[in-house]
Scaffold this active site. Structure first.
Site, PDB file in Angstrom:
ATOM      1  N   ASP A  64       0.857  -1.190   0.000  1.00  0.00           N
ATOM      2  CA  ASP A  64       0.000   0.000   0.000  1.00  0.00           C
ATOM      3  C   ASP A  64       0.891   1.237   0.000  1.00  0.00           C
ATOM      4  O   ASP A  64       1.963   1.233   0.589  1.00  0.00           O
ATOM      5  CB  ASP A  64      -0.880  -0.002   1.261  1.00  0.00           C
ATOM      6  N   GLY A  88      -6.399   1.283  -5.165  1.00  0.00           N
ATOM      7  CA  GLY A  88      -6.924   2.176  -6.194  1.00  0.00           C
ATOM      8  C   GLY A  88      -7.619   3.348  -5.535  1.00  0.00           C
ATOM      9  O   GLY A  88      -7.695   3.424  -4.302  1.00  0.00           O
ATOM     10  N   LEU A  89      -8.091   4.235  -6.374  1.00  0.00           N
ATOM     11  CA  LEU A  89      -8.816   5.420  -5.893  1.00  0.00           C
ATOM     12  C   LEU A  89     -10.307   5.172  -6.091  1.00  0.00           C
ATOM     13  O   LEU A  89     -10.710   4.573  -7.087  1.00  0.00           O
ATOM     14  CB  LEU A  89      -8.351   6.657  -6.662  1.00  0.00           C
ATOM     15  N   SER A 133     -17.020  -3.285  -8.752  1.00  0.00           N
ATOM     16  CA  SER A 133     -18.092  -2.562  -8.068  1.00  0.00           C
ATOM     17  C   SER A 133     -19.408  -2.715  -8.819  1.00  0.00           C
ATOM     18  O   SER A 133     -19.427  -2.843 -10.053  1.00  0.00           O
ATOM     19  CB  SER A 133     -17.707  -1.081  -8.018  1.00  0.00           C
ATOM     20  N   TYR A 183     -14.689   7.023 -12.219  1.00  0.00           N
ATOM     21  CA  TYR A 183     -14.351   5.910 -11.317  1.00  0.00           C
ATOM     22  C   TYR A 183     -14.996   4.610 -11.811  1.00  0.00           C
ATOM     23  O   TYR A 183     -14.338   3.572 -11.949  1.00  0.00           O
ATOM     24  CB  TYR A 183     -14.821   6.225  -9.886  1.00  0.00           C
ATOM     25  N   LYS A 196     -13.402   0.835 -13.434  1.00  0.00           N
ATOM     26  CA  LYS A 196     -13.711  -0.547 -13.021  1.00  0.00           C
ATOM     27  C   LYS A 196     -14.150  -1.365 -14.239  1.00  0.00           C
ATOM     28  O   LYS A 196     -13.768  -2.529 -14.399  1.00  0.00           O
ATOM     29  CB  LYS A 196     -14.803  -0.551 -11.951  1.00  0.00           C
ATOM     30  N   ASN A 198     -22.651  -2.292  -1.339  1.00  0.00           N
ATOM     31  CA  ASN A 198     -22.277  -1.178  -0.445  1.00  0.00           C
ATOM     32  C   ASN A 198     -21.686  -1.690   0.870  1.00  0.00           C
ATOM     33  O   ASN A 198     -22.444  -2.007   1.803  1.00  0.00           O
ATOM     34  CB  ASN A 198     -23.496  -0.296  -0.168  1.00  0.00           C
ATOM     35  N   ARG A 243     -29.061  13.798  -5.129  1.00  0.00           N
ATOM     36  CA  ARG A 243     -27.670  14.005  -5.561  1.00  0.00           C
ATOM     37  C   ARG A 243     -27.598  13.748  -7.059  1.00  0.00           C
ATOM     38  O   ARG A 243     -28.151  12.749  -7.541  1.00  0.00           O
ATOM     39  CB  ARG A 243     -26.803  13.007  -4.786  1.00  0.00           C
ATOM     40  N   PRO A 244     -26.917  14.644  -7.802  1.00  0.00           N
ATOM     41  CA  PRO A 244     -26.831  14.431  -9.253  1.00  0.00           C
ATOM     42  C   PRO A 244     -26.259  13.044  -9.570  1.00  0.00           C
ATOM     43  O   PRO A 244     -25.295  12.607  -8.949  1.00  0.00           O
ATOM     44  CB  PRO A 244     -25.864  15.523  -9.731  1.00  0.00           C
TER      45      PRO A 244
HETATM   46  P1  NAD Z   1      -9.517   2.161   0.656  1.00  0.00           P
HETATM   47  O1  NAD Z   1      -9.230   3.495   0.095  1.00  0.00           O
HETATM   48  O2  NAD Z   1      -9.749   2.032   2.120  1.00  0.00           O
HETATM   49  O3  NAD Z   1      -8.373   1.108   0.241  1.00  0.00           O
HETATM   50  C1  NAD Z   1      -7.628   1.243  -0.936  1.00  0.00           C
HETATM   51  C2  NAD Z   1      -6.164   1.255  -0.541  1.00  0.00           C
HETATM   52  O4  NAD Z   1      -5.386   1.427  -1.728  1.00  0.00           O
HETATM   53  C3  NAD Z   1      -5.807   2.396   0.410  1.00  0.00           C
HETATM   54  O5  NAD Z   1      -5.196   1.861   1.568  1.00  0.00           O
HETATM   55  C4  NAD Z   1      -4.854   3.265  -0.394  1.00  0.00           C
HETATM   56  O6  NAD Z   1      -3.844   3.854   0.414  1.00  0.00           O
HETATM   57  C5  NAD Z   1      -4.301   2.281  -1.400  1.00  0.00           C
HETATM   58  N1  NAD Z   1      -3.839   2.898  -2.656  1.00  0.00           N
HETATM   59  C6  NAD Z   1      -4.463   3.854  -3.381  1.00  0.00           C
HETATM   60  N2  NAD Z   1      -3.727   4.166  -4.455  1.00  0.00           N
HETATM   61  C7  NAD Z   1      -2.613   3.390  -4.412  1.00  0.00           C
HETATM   62  C8  NAD Z   1      -1.457   3.255  -5.232  1.00  0.00           C
HETATM   63  N3  NAD Z   1      -1.301   4.007  -6.333  1.00  0.00           N
HETATM   64  N4  NAD Z   1      -0.516   2.351  -4.885  1.00  0.00           N
HETATM   65  C9  NAD Z   1      -0.657   1.589  -3.769  1.00  0.00           C
HETATM   66  N5  NAD Z   1      -1.721   1.692  -2.941  1.00  0.00           N
HETATM   67  C10 NAD Z   1      -2.686   2.570  -3.264  1.00  0.00           C
HETATM   68  O7  NAD Z   1     -10.779   1.591  -0.162  1.00  0.00           O
HETATM   69  P2  NAD Z   1     -11.654   0.297   0.071  1.00  0.00           P
HETATM   70  O8  NAD Z   1     -13.040   0.750   0.407  1.00  0.00           O
HETATM   71  O9  NAD Z   1     -10.955  -0.663   0.943  1.00  0.00           O
HETATM   72  O10 NAD Z   1     -11.718  -0.241  -1.418  1.00  0.00           O
HETATM   73  C11 NAD Z   1     -10.892  -1.305  -1.887  1.00  0.00           C
HETATM   74  C12 NAD Z   1     -11.247  -1.593  -3.324  1.00  0.00           C
HETATM   75  O11 NAD Z   1     -12.635  -1.937  -3.396  1.00  0.00           O
HETATM   76  C13 NAD Z   1     -11.062  -0.417  -4.271  1.00  0.00           C
HETATM   77  O12 NAD Z   1     -10.553  -0.898  -5.481  1.00  0.00           O
HETATM   78  C14 NAD Z   1     -12.464   0.124  -4.455  1.00  0.00           C
HETATM   79  O13 NAD Z   1     -12.618   0.760  -5.697  1.00  0.00           O
HETATM   80  C15 NAD Z   1     -13.287  -1.145  -4.385  1.00  0.00           C
HETATM   81  N6  NAD Z   1     -14.676  -0.915  -3.986  1.00  0.00           N
HETATM   82  C16 NAD Z   1     -14.951  -0.278  -2.808  1.00  0.00           C
HETATM   83  C17 NAD Z   1     -16.281  -0.017  -2.461  1.00  0.00           C
HETATM   84  C18 NAD Z   1     -16.601   0.720  -1.187  1.00  0.00           C
HETATM   85  O14 NAD Z   1     -17.720   1.242  -1.082  1.00  0.00           O
HETATM   86  N7  NAD Z   1     -15.742   0.784  -0.194  1.00  0.00           N
HETATM   87  C19 NAD Z   1     -17.330  -0.437  -3.293  1.00  0.00           C
HETATM   88  C20 NAD Z   1     -17.005  -1.103  -4.477  1.00  0.00           C
HETATM   89  C21 NAD Z   1     -15.667  -1.347  -4.803  1.00  0.00           C
HETATM   90  N1  UFG Z   2     -26.797   9.212   0.845  1.00  0.00           N
HETATM   91  C1  UFG Z   2     -27.447  10.236   1.522  1.00  0.00           C
HETATM   92  N2  UFG Z   2     -26.676  11.182   2.114  1.00  0.00           N
HETATM   93  C2  UFG Z   2     -25.310  11.162   2.097  1.00  0.00           C
HETATM   94  C3  UFG Z   2     -24.655  10.109   1.389  1.00  0.00           C
HETATM   95  C4  UFG Z   2     -25.437   9.152   0.781  1.00  0.00           C
HETATM   96  O1  UFG Z   2     -28.676  10.300   1.580  1.00  0.00           O
HETATM   97  O2  UFG Z   2     -24.688  12.056   2.648  1.00  0.00           O
HETATM   98  C5  UFG Z   2     -27.609   8.166   0.215  1.00  0.00           C
HETATM   99  C6  UFG Z   2     -27.447   8.095  -1.289  1.00  0.00           C
HETATM  100  O3  UFG Z   2     -28.335   8.987  -1.942  1.00  0.00           O
HETATM  101  C7  UFG Z   2     -27.769   6.632  -1.555  1.00  0.00           C
HETATM  102  C8  UFG Z   2     -27.254   5.920  -0.283  1.00  0.00           C
HETATM  103  O4  UFG Z   2     -27.166   6.926   0.710  1.00  0.00           O
HETATM  104  O5  UFG Z   2     -29.160   6.453  -1.628  1.00  0.00           O
HETATM  105  C9  UFG Z   2     -25.896   5.286  -0.465  1.00  0.00           C
HETATM  106  O6  UFG Z   2     -24.987   6.271  -0.993  1.00  0.00           O
HETATM  107  P1  UFG Z   2     -23.408   6.015  -1.073  1.00  0.00           P
HETATM  108  O7  UFG Z   2     -22.788   7.234  -1.645  1.00  0.00           O
HETATM  109  O8  UFG Z   2     -22.902   5.530   0.236  1.00  0.00           O
HETATM  110  O9  UFG Z   2     -23.288   4.776  -2.073  1.00  0.00           O
HETATM  111  P2  UFG Z   2     -23.744   4.614  -3.592  1.00  0.00           P
HETATM  112  O10 UFG Z   2     -24.467   3.312  -3.689  1.00  0.00           O
HETATM  113  O11 UFG Z   2     -24.466   5.774  -4.090  1.00  0.00           O
HETATM  114  O12 UFG Z   2     -22.379   4.482  -4.357  1.00  0.00           O
HETATM  115  C10 UFG Z   2     -21.285   3.720  -3.847  1.00  0.00           C
HETATM  116  C11 UFG Z   2     -20.080   4.174  -4.628  1.00  0.00           C
HETATM  117  C12 UFG Z   2     -20.248   3.779  -6.062  1.00  0.00           C
HETATM  118  C13 UFG Z   2     -20.407   2.308  -6.117  1.00  0.00           C
HETATM  119  C14 UFG Z   2     -21.554   1.867  -5.278  1.00  0.00           C
HETATM  120  C15 UFG Z   2     -21.644   0.368  -5.235  1.00  0.00           C
HETATM  121  O13 UFG Z   2     -19.950   5.565  -4.487  1.00  0.00           O
HETATM  122  O14 UFG Z   2     -19.142   4.099  -6.825  1.00  0.00           O
HETATM  123  O15 UFG Z   2     -21.403   2.354  -3.951  1.00  0.00           O
HETATM  124  O16 UFG Z   2     -20.387  -0.168  -5.036  1.00  0.00           O
HETATM  125  F1  UFG Z   2     -20.677   1.900  -7.370  1.00  0.00           F
END
Ligand code: NAD
Ligand code: UFG
Length: 331
Positions: free
Chosen positions: A31, A82-83, A124, A150, A154, A180, A291-292
């Site tokens: 990381d 990733g971001l 995702s 983003y 994916k 989620n 939210r848009p």
């Molecule tokens: P997170 O940000 O907590 O973990 C990602 C980690 O990657 C972080 O520790 C960060 O420091 C590291 N990182 C970022 N850029 C890097 C780089 N260039 N080199 C090395 N390390 C790097 O996020 P998370 O919620 O644990 O998500 C993990 C994965 O799951 C991600 O790929 C994210 O897109 C995917 N994902 C997350 C969610 C969610 O809601 N949390 C939903 C769907 C998919």
């Molecule tokens: N919400 C609120 N207020 C807030 C934040 C969220 O009402 O301040 C609502 C949203 O409108 C939605 C629900 O809470 O109805 C969940 O919202 P999140 O932003 O937590 O999650 P989303 O499902 O909208 O999106 C997230 C990531 C996406 C990903 C998806 C499934 O942002 O990139 O989860 O992995 F695709």
């Protein structure tokens, strides 16, 4: 197995490390600490009794990845790094494509060089796009109505993985489409602790609970849902972590795709109700406009993961809220 977790100190990576170590596997965490802290390594040791190896490095540093993969004799890689901030990806698309897509290309090249061809990838539900009917089925078309860079990264990575697996024998790849993720480890030691201002519901609930922001904004109460608020498939992060173990144990040749969700939609108001009941206090909140780009209802079809991986969620929304309260010291 010895498994490399890129993004291993992050939210989902750290919980997966715990489950892998508990299952007797060896893990190496890689990381760059851009969105997590090195102190997570000691917390994982505290929970499991085993200190995982940690290598600080960046996905964009191809040489670092090559030396990492040649140094450790790995059986598999789980690629979390990733971001993930949707809004930031709209304002900084190049950063997102470079890190997520470019970083994955570096990783795949380093894996080929080291002859490691077993990979689990964090995708995702966002790849389904906003026009998909619920429940989202793995066979539904992807990539047609994704609303942000983003999500595009994916989708592109999923396509790259299909092409790579088709190009030569030996690749065993699981693409896991998370819905989620919510909650934290029940020990209260590790959890979701993002840098900067979060966009997602639970990190914002936590900030309001800690008094760091005055109120939660609810994005619309006029959706076509039972209570008018948005509906999502909230999956406890420990269940999600266990889904990775199931996928690693069942990997087969080529690419397999699985949704990881509960299969049930829960509303934003239900999340708040669960939190308030367990916290024993009200969460300041206000309904604002939609939210848009938001979607009303999202939840997963979970039969494929259940039937092929033998995995299903076990924990509840209340479990996630209880563990969140413990993590923020309000239990
Ligand atoms: P997170 O940000 O907590 O973990 C990602 C980690 O990657 C972080 O520790 C960060 O420091 C590291 N990182 C970022 N850029 C890097 C780089 N260039 N080199 C090395 N390390 C790097 O996020 P998370 O919620 O644990 O998500 C993990 C994965 O799951 C991600 O790929 C994210 O897109 C995917 N994902 C997350 C969610 C969610 O809601 N949390 C939903 C769907 C998919
Ligand atoms: N919400 C609120 N207020 C807030 C934040 C969220 O009402 O301040 C609502 C949203 O409108 C939605 C629900 O809470 O109805 C969940 O919202 P999140 O932003 O937590 O999650 P989303 O499902 O909208 O999106 C997230 C990531 C996406 C990903 C998806 C499934 O942002 O990139 O989860 O992995 F695709």
């Amino acid at each position: 197995m010895k498994i490399l977790l890129t993004g291993g100190t992050g939210y989902i990576g750290s919980h997966t490390a715990v489950e892998l170590l508990r299952g007797g596997h060896e893990v190496v965490l890689f990381d760059n600490l851009s969105n997590s802290k090195e102190s997570v390594v000691a917390k994982i040791e505290e929970i499991t009794g085993v200190r995982p190896e940690f290598e600080k490095g960046d996905l964009l540093d191809k040489a670092a990845l090559s030396s990492l993969l040649s140094k450790h004799r790995l059986d598999a890689v789980v690629h979390f790094a990733g971001l993930k901030a949707v809004g930031e990806s709209v304002s900084q698309p190049l950063l997102y494509y470079a890190t997520n897509v470019g970083g994955t290309l570096n990783l795949l090249e380093a894996m080929r060089e080291a002859n490691v061809r077993t990979l689990v990838f964090s995708s995702s539900a966002t790849v389904y796009g906003e026009k998909t009917a619920v429940p989202y089925d793995e066979k539904a078309m992807t990539g047609h109505s994704i609303t942000n860079p983003y999500g595009e990264t994916k989708h592109v990575i999923e396509e790259i993985l299909q092409d790579v697996a088709a190009s030569e024998p030996g690749w065993k790849i699981a693409i896991l489409r998370y819905f989620n993720p919510v909650g934290n480890h029940p020990s209260g030691l590790i959890g979701e602790d993002p840098e900067g201002i979060p966009n997602n519901l639970m990190p914002l609930v936590m900030k309001v609970a800690r008094g760091e922001i005055p109120e939660l904004e609810i994005y619309g109460d006029d959706w076509e849902t039972a209570d008018g608020s948005g509906v999502r498939d909230f999956i406890h992060v420990v269940d999600l972590a266990r889904g990775h173990i199931a996928a690693l144990e069942k990997l087969t040749d080529g690419v397999q795709i699985y949704n990881l969700g509960t299969g049930a939609g829960r509303s934003v108001f239900e999340v708040i109700e669960s939190y308030e009941r367990l916290a024993g206090k009200k969460l300041p909140r206000r309904v604002v406009g939609r939210r848009p780009g938001d979607i009303g209802v999202v939840y997963a079809a979970v039969e494929k993961a259940r039937d092929e991986l033998g995995w299903a969620t076990e924990l509840t929304l209340d479990d996630a809220m209880r563990d969140t309260l413990k993590f923020i010291g309000q239990d």
